[in-house]
Scaffold this motif. Structure first.
Motif, PDB file in Angstrom:
ATOM      1  N   PHE A   1      57.542  18.033  69.142  1.00 44.94           N
ATOM      2  CA  PHE A   1      56.538  17.301  69.907  1.00 44.94           C
ATOM      3  C   PHE A   1      57.069  16.904  71.291  1.00 44.94           C
ATOM      4  O   PHE A   1      56.346  16.970  72.287  1.00 44.94           O
ATOM      5  N   LEU A   2      58.336  16.507  71.347  1.00 44.73           N
ATOM      6  CA  LEU A   2      58.928  16.123  72.635  1.00 44.73           C
ATOM      7  C   LEU A   2      58.990  17.328  73.569  1.00 44.73           C
ATOM      8  O   LEU A   2      58.722  17.217  74.778  1.00 44.73           O
ATOM      9  N   GLU A   3      59.327  18.482  73.026  1.00 48.01           N
ATOM     10  CA  GLU A   3      59.358  19.715  73.827  1.00 48.01           C
ATOM     11  C   GLU A   3      57.977  20.027  74.395  1.00 48.01           C
ATOM     12  O   GLU A   3      57.824  20.364  75.577  1.00 48.01           O
ATOM     13  N   ILE A   4      56.927  19.893  73.558  1.00 49.97           N
ATOM     14  CA  ILE A   4      55.558  20.174  74.002  1.00 49.97           C
ATOM     15  C   ILE A   4      55.112  19.177  75.063  1.00 49.97           C
ATOM     16  O   ILE A   4      54.522  19.548  76.088  1.00 49.97           O
ATOM     17  N   LEU A   5      55.396  17.898  74.825  1.00 46.88           N
ATOM     18  CA  LEU A   5      54.996  16.863  75.773  1.00 46.88           C
ATOM     19  C   LEU A   5      55.684  17.035  77.126  1.00 46.88           C
ATOM     20  O   LEU A   5      55.074  16.855  78.186  1.00 46.88           O
ATOM     21  N   THR A   6      56.958  17.378  77.102  1.00 44.96           N
ATOM     22  CA  THR A   6      57.706  17.569  78.342  1.00 44.96           C
ATOM     23  C   THR A   6      57.094  18.672  79.195  1.00 44.96           C
ATOM     24  O   THR A   6      56.954  18.549  80.413  1.00 44.96           O
ATOM     25  N   LYS A   7      56.671  19.762  78.523  1.00 49.00           N
ATOM     26  CA  LYS A   7      56.026  20.860  79.248  1.00 49.00           C
ATOM     27  C   LYS A   7      54.632  20.464  79.715  1.00 49.00           C
ATOM     28  O   LYS A   7      54.229  20.772  80.849  1.00 49.00           O
ATOM     29  N   ALA A   8      53.881  19.780  78.840  1.00 48.29           N
ATOM     30  CA  ALA A   8      52.504  19.413  79.186  1.00 48.29           C
ATOM     31  C   ALA A   8      52.450  18.421  80.337  1.00 48.29           C
ATOM     32  O   ALA A   8      51.563  18.506  81.203  1.00 48.29           O
ATOM     33  N   GLU A   9      53.378  17.498  80.360  1.00 47.27           N
ATOM     34  CA  GLU A   9      53.382  16.474  81.410  1.00 47.27           C
ATOM     35  C   GLU A   9      54.200  16.874  82.627  1.00 47.27           C
ATOM     36  O   GLU A   9      54.219  16.167  83.634  1.00 47.27           O
ATOM     37  N   ALA A  10      54.890  18.019  82.532  1.00 49.84           N
ATOM     38  CA  ALA A  10      55.701  18.540  83.648  1.00 49.84           C
ATOM     39  C   ALA A  10      56.730  17.522  84.130  1.00 49.84           C
ATOM     40  O   ALA A  10      56.928  17.323  85.341  1.00 49.84           O
ATOM     41  N   THR A  11      57.372  16.856  83.183  1.00 50.28           N
ATOM     42  CA  THR A  11      58.427  15.903  83.531  1.00 50.28           C
ATOM     43  C   THR A  11      59.368  15.744  82.343  1.00 50.28           C
ATOM     44  O   THR A  11      58.972  15.886  81.182  1.00 50.28           O
TER      45      THR A  11
ATOM     46  N   ASP B   1      60.854  12.897  81.977  1.00 49.51           N
ATOM     47  CA  ASP B   1      60.825  11.454  81.723  1.00 49.51           C
ATOM     48  C   ASP B   1      59.780  11.128  80.663  1.00 49.51           C
ATOM     49  O   ASP B   1      58.710  10.552  80.940  1.00 49.51           O
ATOM     50  N   VAL B   2      60.050  11.540  79.437  1.00 46.17           N
ATOM     51  CA  VAL B   2      59.150  11.322  78.305  1.00 46.17           C
ATOM     52  C   VAL B   2      59.943  10.719  77.156  1.00 46.17           C
ATOM     53  O   VAL B   2      60.975  11.258  76.754  1.00 46.17           O
ATOM     54  N   GLN B   3      59.467   9.588  76.639  1.00 43.74           N
ATOM     55  CA  GLN B   3      60.073   8.991  75.448  1.00 43.74           C
ATOM     56  C   GLN B   3      59.000   8.926  74.357  1.00 43.74           C
ATOM     57  O   GLN B   3      57.984   8.243  74.517  1.00 43.74           O
ATOM     58  N   LEU B   4      59.237   9.668  73.290  1.00 43.78           N
ATOM     59  CA  LEU B   4      58.303   9.682  72.166  1.00 43.78           C
ATOM     60  C   LEU B   4      58.595   8.468  71.290  1.00 43.78           C
ATOM     61  O   LEU B   4      59.701   8.313  70.775  1.00 43.78           O
ATOM     62  N   THR B   5      57.601   7.593  71.106  1.00 44.68           N
ATOM     63  CA  THR B   5      57.837   6.344  70.376  1.00 44.68           C
ATOM     64  C   THR B   5      57.275   6.343  68.970  1.00 44.68           C
ATOM     65  O   THR B   5      57.749   5.605  68.108  1.00 44.68           O
ATOM     66  N   LYS B   6      56.250   7.178  68.702  1.00 39.48           N
ATOM     67  CA  LYS B   6      55.653   7.158  67.367  1.00 39.48           C
ATOM     68  C   LYS B   6      54.947   8.476  67.082  1.00 39.48           C
ATOM     69  O   LYS B   6      54.279   9.041  67.959  1.00 39.48           O
ATOM     70  N   VAL B   7      55.092   8.976  65.842  1.00 39.15           N
ATOM     71  CA  VAL B   7      54.407  10.187  65.389  1.00 39.15           C
ATOM     72  C   VAL B   7      53.756   9.898  64.041  1.00 39.15           C
ATOM     73  O   VAL B   7      54.433   9.452  63.109  1.00 39.15           O
ATOM     74  N   GLU B   8      52.470  10.130  63.953  1.00 40.51           N
ATOM     75  CA  GLU B   8      51.758   9.983  62.681  1.00 40.51           C
ATOM     76  C   GLU B   8      51.075  11.303  62.345  1.00 40.51           C
ATOM     77  O   GLU B   8      50.351  11.860  63.175  1.00 40.51           O
ATOM     78  N   LEU B   9      51.307  11.806  61.148  1.00 43.52           N
ATOM     79  CA  LEU B   9      50.691  13.050  60.697  1.00 43.52           C
ATOM     80  C   LEU B   9      49.833  12.758  59.473  1.00 43.52           C
ATOM     81  O   LEU B   9      50.234  11.993  58.589  1.00 43.52           O
ATOM     82  N   ARG B  10      48.673  13.378  59.429  1.00 44.72           N
ATOM     83  CA  ARG B  10      47.823  13.265  58.239  1.00 44.72           C
ATOM     84  C   ARG B  10      47.065  14.570  58.065  1.00 44.72           C
ATOM     85  O   ARG B  10      46.904  15.340  59.026  1.00 44.72           O
ATOM     86  N   PRO B  11      46.587  14.845  56.845  1.00 45.64           N
ATOM     87  CA  PRO B  11      45.836  16.090  56.631  1.00 45.64           C
ATOM     88  C   PRO B  11      44.628  16.171  57.552  1.00 45.64           C
ATOM     89  O   PRO B  11      43.890  15.203  57.715  1.00 45.64           O
ATOM     90  N   GLY B  12      44.445  17.330  58.155  1.00 46.04           N
ATOM     91  CA  GLY B  12      43.316  17.530  59.065  1.00 46.04           C
ATOM     92  C   GLY B  12      42.146  18.228  58.417  1.00 46.04           C
ATOM     93  O   GLY B  12      41.129  18.488  59.060  1.00 46.04           O
TER      94      GLY B  12
ATOM     95  N   VAL C   1      55.444   7.976  79.307  1.00 47.10           N
ATOM     96  CA  VAL C   1      55.620   9.042  80.288  1.00 47.10           C
ATOM     97  C   VAL C   1      55.766   8.389  81.654  1.00 47.10           C
ATOM     98  O   VAL C   1      54.836   7.754  82.151  1.00 47.10           O
ATOM     99  N   LYS C   2      56.960   8.506  82.213  1.00 44.96           N
ATOM    100  CA  LYS C   2      57.278   7.830  83.480  1.00 44.96           C
ATOM    101  C   LYS C   2      56.939   6.342  83.385  1.00 44.96           C
ATOM    102  O   LYS C   2      56.291   5.765  84.259  1.00 44.96           O
ATOM    103  N   ASP C   3      57.345   5.766  82.232  1.00 43.22           N
ATOM    104  CA  ASP C   3      57.159   4.336  81.949  1.00 43.22           C
ATOM    105  C   ASP C   3      55.701   3.932  81.741  1.00 43.22           C
ATOM    106  O   ASP C   3      55.395   2.735  81.678  1.00 43.22           O
ATOM    107  N   GLN C   4      54.819   4.906  81.607  1.00 41.31           N
ATOM    108  CA  GLN C   4      53.421   4.610  81.325  1.00 41.31           C
ATOM    109  C   GLN C   4      53.107   4.981  79.874  1.00 41.31           C
ATOM    110  O   GLN C   4      53.340   6.113  79.454  1.00 41.31           O
ATOM    111  N   PRO C   5      52.556   4.036  79.065  1.00 43.24           N
ATOM    112  CA  PRO C   5      52.241   4.356  77.673  1.00 43.24           C
ATOM    113  C   PRO C   5      51.047   5.310  77.579  1.00 43.24           C
ATOM    114  O   PRO C   5      50.054   5.158  78.293  1.00 43.24           O
ATOM    115  N   LYS C   6      51.173   6.277  76.717  1.00 43.28           N
ATOM    116  CA  LYS C   6      50.087   7.240  76.507  1.00 43.28           C
ATOM    117  C   LYS C   6      49.935   7.521  75.011  1.00 43.28           C
ATOM    118  O   LYS C   6      50.904   7.451  74.257  1.00 43.28           O
TER     119      LYS C   6
END
Length: 299
Positions: free
Chosen positions: A11-21, A23-34, A54-59
């Motif tokens: 997830f961190l790898e995907i977020l880093t590419k998606a946000e093009a930075t 400076d990403v800190q992943l704080t929580k991951v929740e998975l459930r059946p879709g 992301v750059k100190d902004q919560p998302k």
């Protein structure tokens, strides 16, 4: 729930590419059946909720992921006995079975031919195909209750092949024999117009693939769509309780007893689904007659 493929590192790898930075800190991951039990077939749908800075902004991100089953032994694709689909069609079913067997014995194994048609050398003109373009893999945008745009999802089966591979797959799984019989020429002509326009917009020569070549390739590759429909329609059109879902396919298929159990379950569920939903047999028999018209099978 947990999943071996859906890790924090991924997830961190995907977020880093998606946000093009970086400076990403992943704080929580929740998975459930879709998806509900019985709705997963060749993969597992997982709802993912991520919280990150992301750059100190919560998302917050809400994603849907389609991934292989966490337990590799939980789903092993079975080579279904295609002739069972014919045996449950009705009075003419035995004729279809005999024709299918003659083709397999005297010409080529139908499954081998199906696979050959997806190779890029099977047809002269090739494109990047989606590989699984049925209606549940299409997201539509509506304005005033009218569809205005479409987005294809689930790119797990992309392949380099004739565009008629996707076209035949879509038409045999998502339309009726009556629609194809009445409008096939119009469908192919409209498809060719759209393809030619797309080639122009990409700066390519639209004459590289003529309407005559499209119709010839479709006739040849229609066999792929028909073969896929025999596997898919008894599942897609069946009542939920008649489908042998991936959740039930737990066991070691190298064990002869487990193999026999799954074969028995497949046979019983196929018969049940075709009994409860006559449209399945109607659409498969209609597709078979199209293969007779296209020179594959004989009666």
């Amino acid at each position: 729930m947990d999943h071996k493929a859906l890790t924090q590192a991924k997830f961190l790898e995907i977020l880093t590419k998606a946000e093009a930075t970086e400076d990403v800190q992943l704080t929580k991951v929740e998975l459930r059946p879709g998806a509900e039990d019985g709705q997963n077939y060749s993969g597992q749908v997982v709802a993912c909720r991520l919280e990150a800075n992301v750059k100190d902004q919560p998302k917050i991100y809400n994603w849907m992921a389609k991934v292989p089953f966490d337990d590799a032994g939980k789903f092993v694709p079975l080579r279904l006995l295609k002739t069972e689909r014919f045996m449950n069609i009705g009075d003419d079913g035995y004729k279809y079975v005999e024709s299918y067997k003659r083709f397999a014995e005297n010409v080529i194994d139908p499954i081998q031919l199906r696979n050959q048609l997806t190779r890029p050398d099977a047809c002269r003109f090739n494109v990047l195909c989606h590989g699984d373009p049925w209606f549940n893999n299409m997201l539509f945008r509506y304005e005033d209750q009218n569809p205005t745009d479409v987005c294809l999802v689930d790119l797990a089966r992309t392949k380099w092949a004739s565009p008629t591979i996707d076209l035949s797959y879509f038409l045999f799984i998502s339309t009726t024999p009556e629609l194809r019989q009445a409008h096939m020429n119009e469908i192919l002509e409209y498809y060719h117009q759209c393809l030619s326009q797309a080639l122009k917009e990409l700066g390519e020569d639209p004459s590289v693939f003529s309407l005559r070549e499209l119709k010839s390739d479709y006739k040849k590759c229609s066999f792929f769509g028909f073969m896929m429909s025999m596997t898919a329609l008894p599942i897609l059109l069946a009542r939920k309780e008649d489908v042998l879902s991936s959740e039930e396919m737990i066991g070691d298929l190298t064990d002869p007893d487990v193999k026999r159990k799954f074969a028995h379950l497949h046979s019983a569920r196929a018969k049940a689904s075709m009994t409860h939903e006559p449209q399945i047999g109607h659409r498969i028999s209609g597709g078979f007659m199209e293969m007779v018209e296209n020179g594959y099978f004989t009666l």
